[in-house]
Enzyme design. Structure first.
Site, PDB file in Angstrom:
ATOM      1  N   HIS A 112       0.951  -1.229   0.018  1.00  0.00           N
ATOM      2  CA  HIS A 112       0.042  -0.193  -0.104  1.00  0.00           C
ATOM      3  C   HIS A 112       1.113   1.326   0.062  1.00  0.00           C
ATOM      4  O   HIS A 112       0.915   1.952   1.080  1.00  0.00           O
ATOM      5  CB  HIS A 112      -0.993  -0.071   1.284  1.00  0.00           C
ATOM      6  CG  HIS A 112      -1.916  -1.157   1.092  1.00  0.00           C
ATOM      7  ND1 HIS A 112      -2.377  -1.916   1.988  1.00  0.00           N
ATOM      8  CD2 HIS A 112      -2.762  -1.532   0.206  1.00  0.00           C
ATOM      9  CE1 HIS A 112      -2.972  -2.885   1.567  1.00  0.00           C
ATOM     10  NE2 HIS A 112      -3.320  -2.552   0.380  1.00  0.00           N
ATOM     11  N   HIS A 152       0.664  -9.555   0.860  1.00  0.00           N
ATOM     12  CA  HIS A 152      -0.218 -10.051   1.622  1.00  0.00           C
ATOM     13  C   HIS A 152      -0.857 -11.243   1.571  1.00  0.00           C
ATOM     14  O   HIS A 152      -1.655 -11.751   2.267  1.00  0.00           O
ATOM     15  CB  HIS A 152      -1.536  -8.956   1.398  1.00  0.00           C
ATOM     16  CG  HIS A 152      -0.999  -7.570   1.763  1.00  0.00           C
ATOM     17  ND1 HIS A 152      -1.182  -6.749   0.917  1.00  0.00           N
ATOM     18  CD2 HIS A 152      -0.353  -6.947   2.862  1.00  0.00           C
ATOM     19  CE1 HIS A 152      -0.752  -5.449   1.413  1.00  0.00           C
ATOM     20  NE2 HIS A 152      -0.415  -5.670   2.586  1.00  0.00           N
ATOM     21  N   HIS A 177      -9.075  -6.177   4.866  1.00  0.00           N
ATOM     22  CA  HIS A 177      -7.642  -6.277   4.375  1.00  0.00           C
ATOM     23  C   HIS A 177      -7.394  -7.546   3.634  1.00  0.00           C
ATOM     24  O   HIS A 177      -8.034  -8.524   4.308  1.00  0.00           O
ATOM     25  CB  HIS A 177      -6.889  -5.982   5.666  1.00  0.00           C
ATOM     26  CG  HIS A 177      -5.430  -5.555   5.349  1.00  0.00           C
ATOM     27  ND1 HIS A 177      -4.488  -6.587   4.755  1.00  0.00           N
ATOM     28  CD2 HIS A 177      -4.700  -4.486   5.183  1.00  0.00           C
ATOM     29  CE1 HIS A 177      -3.313  -5.956   4.604  1.00  0.00           C
ATOM     30  NE2 HIS A 177      -3.579  -4.727   4.734  1.00  0.00           N
ATOM     31  N   GLU A 193      -4.633  -9.130   3.524  1.00  0.00           N
ATOM     32  CA  GLU A 193      -4.133 -10.153   4.353  1.00  0.00           C
ATOM     33  C   GLU A 193      -5.303 -11.073   5.054  1.00  0.00           C
ATOM     34  O   GLU A 193      -5.089 -12.271   5.106  1.00  0.00           O
ATOM     35  CB  GLU A 193      -3.163  -9.543   5.173  1.00  0.00           C
ATOM     36  CG  GLU A 193      -2.229 -10.790   6.017  1.00  0.00           C
ATOM     37  CD  GLU A 193      -1.635  -9.955   7.371  1.00  0.00           C
ATOM     38  OE1 GLU A 193      -0.951  -9.121   7.039  1.00  0.00           O
ATOM     39  OE2 GLU A 193      -1.690 -10.470   8.353  1.00  0.00           O
ATOM     40  N   CYS A 213       3.857  -9.342  13.173  1.00  0.00           N
ATOM     41  CA  CYS A 213       5.182  -9.158  12.439  1.00  0.00           C
ATOM     42  C   CYS A 213       6.113  -8.627  13.527  1.00  0.00           C
ATOM     43  O   CYS A 213       5.984  -7.319  13.841  1.00  0.00           O
ATOM     44  CB  CYS A 213       5.116  -8.386  11.067  1.00  0.00           C
ATOM     45  SG  CYS A 213       6.476  -7.850  10.420  1.00  0.00           S
ATOM     46  N   SER A 267      -2.034   2.157   3.912  1.00  0.00           N
ATOM     47  CA  SER A 267      -1.155   1.366   4.659  1.00  0.00           C
ATOM     48  C   SER A 267      -1.474   1.096   6.067  1.00  0.00           C
ATOM     49  O   SER A 267      -1.231   2.101   6.812  1.00  0.00           O
ATOM     50  CB  SER A 267       0.224   1.816   4.261  1.00  0.00           C
ATOM     51  OG  SER A 267       1.193   1.104   5.500  1.00  0.00           O
ATOM     52  N   ASN A 327       0.183  -0.521   8.322  1.00  0.00           N
ATOM     53  CA  ASN A 327       1.247  -0.337   9.244  1.00  0.00           C
ATOM     54  C   ASN A 327       1.632   1.102   9.488  1.00  0.00           C
ATOM     55  O   ASN A 327       1.898   1.556  10.573  1.00  0.00           O
ATOM     56  CB  ASN A 327       2.426  -1.492   9.202  1.00  0.00           C
ATOM     57  CG  ASN A 327       3.203  -0.779   7.762  1.00  0.00           C
ATOM     58  OD1 ASN A 327       3.943   0.241   7.826  1.00  0.00           O
ATOM     59  ND2 ASN A 327       2.907  -1.684   7.115  1.00  0.00           N
ATOM     60  N   SER A 332       6.135  -0.205   3.852  1.00  0.00           N
ATOM     61  CA  SER A 332       5.930  -0.314   2.467  1.00  0.00           C
ATOM     62  C   SER A 332       6.513   1.192   1.544  1.00  0.00           C
ATOM     63  O   SER A 332       6.353   1.201   0.440  1.00  0.00           O
ATOM     64  CB  SER A 332       4.522  -0.621   2.048  1.00  0.00           C
ATOM     65  OG  SER A 332       3.601   0.049   2.418  1.00  0.00           O
TER      66      SER A 332
END
Ligand code: SF4
Length: 280
Positions: free
Chosen positions: A40, A72, A122, A124, A193, A221, A223, A264
């Site tokens: 993203h 993802h 999302h 993922e 993660c 995004s 994160n 990203s």
């Protein structure tokens, strides 16, 4: 003005690995399509498009002979649909996401229902739900799943990889308090993660000694948004997608400015932001 970068920030090994795989493959195959954007981040996606890597929204849009699955990941049903198209597949699923998929599958095989702490829409999480094979549900709030958990006797709990540790711990704690008395077994597996966790911890340390924090990353995004969420309670924090989003009205009276970046965000975007701040 002092400008300081977080000790850990920006492009994670999962996205770097995917970019390298795609760069190698595009040299070999010519054009490649990716199922959704690789990550993203607009700058990253545009950079890849210049090399011949083009995102498609869904399988009906596929026109080429080579399709890449993004970091993802994708559900087993999605993989079967791709296989039916009889085209070459490049799988760039991040190894950490793959581990979360394996955990979801193992929980189902061990007769657990699977509760995923994450954003249901999302990509993922949609993939993880596929590995839970009809026995999974995704939620960010325990209130959303009270009815669903009522019919579970064994409950496995995992997380979307990029959620924050404190949010996952809070969710799992509330869940145990609410349903622990009526569920035979609750198994909580940490699928977060650790790269993201280390970046979040570095961002918090920096936010504590800064008067302004800038997070550079895509607005979609997960994160990058989480970095903003954890820094904002500590200090004034802004998300910028590119240097054009920097607003000079943020800076008067601010001496220590911290910078962090989503997993990203390409290195060039971080360097461009630092250069812009230096010019101020
Ligand atoms: S943020 Fe973590 S899980 Fe996501 S691609 Fe990067 S390394 Fe993998």
């Amino acid at each position: 003005m002092n400008i300081e970068k977080a000790e850990q920030l920006g492009l994670c090994f999962g996205v770097r690995r995917a970019v390298e795989l795609l760069k190698e493959s595009v040299t070999r195959y010519g054009e490649i399509e990716t199922l959704g954007p690789l990550a993203h981040n607009r700058m990253l996606v545009e950079g890849l498009a210049e090399l011949g890597v083009r995102p498609v929204h869904d399988l009906s849009e596929v026109r080429g002979r080579v399709l890449a699955v993004t970091t993802h990941g994708i559900s087993p049903a999605g993989l079967s649909e791709i296989a039916a198209l009889d085209i070459a597949v490049i799988d760039t699923t991040c190894p950490i996401v793959r581990k979360a998929q394996k955990t979801a599958r193992e929980l189902v095989e061990a007769d657990f229902d699977v509760l995923i702490f994450g954003e249901a829409e999302h990509s993922e999480v949609r993939g993880l739900l596929g590995y839970a094979a009809g026995r999974g549900v995704a939620a960010l709030d325990t209130g959303q799943v009270e009815d669903w958990t009522a019919s579970s006797s064994r409950l496995g709990v995992i997380s979307q990889t990029t959620q924050t540790q404190s949010a996952f711990a809070g969710f799992a704690g509330r869940l145990v308090t609410k349903v622990g008395h009526r569920v035979k077994e609750i198994r909580i597996v940490n699928t977060l993660c650790q790269v993201t966790r280390r970046q979040q911890e570095a961002a918090v340390r920096l936010a504590r000694r800064s008067e302004l924090m800038l997070v550079i990353g895509g607005s979609s995004s997960a994160n990058a948004r989480h970095l903003v969420e954890i820094c904002a309670p500590l200090v004034e924090t802004h998300l910028v997608e590119t240097v054009e989003d920097v607003d000079t009205s943020w800076f008067p009276g601010k001496q220590n400015v911290g910078v962090t970046a989503g997993a990203s965000t390409p290195d060039e975007a971080v360097e461009a932001l630092i250069a812009r701040l230096m010019s101020l």
